[in-house]
Design an enzyme around this catalytic site. Sequence first.
Site, PDB file in Angstrom:
ATOM      1  N   PRO A   2      37.338  38.556  41.700  1.00 23.03           N
ATOM      2  CA  PRO A   2      36.245  39.381  39.865  1.00 23.03           C
ATOM      3  C   PRO A   2      36.076  40.676  40.578  1.00 23.03           C
ATOM      4  CG  PRO A   2      35.592  37.274  40.201  1.00 23.03           C
ATOM      5  CD  PRO A   2      36.969  36.887  41.042  1.00 23.03           C
ATOM      6  N   GLU A   3      36.196  41.831  40.222  1.00 24.89           N
ATOM      7  CA  GLU A   3      35.002  42.958  40.629  1.00 24.89           C
ATOM      8  C   GLU A   3      34.572  43.332  39.764  1.00 24.89           C
ATOM      9  OE1 GLU A   3      35.843  44.135  44.096  1.00 24.89           O
ATOM     10  OE2 GLU A   3      38.224  44.072  44.732  1.00 24.89           O
TER      11      GLU A   3
END
Length: 271
Positions: A2-3
Amino acid sequence: MPELPEVEVTRLSFADRIAGAVITDLRMGKPLRWPLGVEARSLVGQCIHGVRRRGKYLLLDLDDGLLLLHLGMSGSLNFAPHQPSPGTHDHMDLQTDRGTLRLHDPRRFGAVVWAPSEASPQAHKLLARLGVEPLNGGFEAAAFHAALRQRKAAIKQVLLVGDIVVGVGNIYASEALFMAGIRPTVRACKVSRPRADRLHAAIIDVLTRAVRQGGSSLRDFVSAEGKTGYFQLEAAVYGRAGQPCRVCGTPIRSILQGQRSTFYCPTCQKN
Ligand SMILES: [Zn+2]
């Protein structure tokens, strides 16, 4: 992994619903990256006043201190009025009078840490080195250029460190550098002011579009059964090695920088 856009979309998915809820229980599963740092039962009865984001951390403000949540490599959060029994990879259930916030994290690089305040050592060690937020108006082109001038490393490497501006992970660094026409291997200190301005605008644009796109696919993203469904932009260069550039048709090239893949167009992106 996840960014920043995924973390922001996660925040948007439950922040309004959990604000004002009272904690009724906190069940921790297998150990995560760091210990909770407080007796779980001491949080019972406290109100969750809101959910903020700093970099890739979510900050839940409580009556006494705050909870810092990080999704690590593979984590996802889901807030629902009723959750099924926790599975093997569900390592946190924060139960409230409005529902349960569940952390699903197969690889367990995620974190749930309590800190007495944002300025406390517990929070400081996690948050202190984070650069400015790219999406809240505090990210300024002149300061960005001035910071780049202090760095001799390749521009893409400098962006990934995250101490100038947070949230420009591997995908978004490649995409923003393409939009700005800058070769990822150029030394940060050699990027001129006009090019830094273009990169500044590109970073804001690519992250804003990612959050918007994630927002539209929100229902899939937060679906309960551990289908993380991290979204990706319609990439211009990322993951497109050998395919024609969407602007000029030149095959996209892939190189390794610090063990991470970088993608660029050798024609559109100049040294
Ligand atoms: Zn091109």
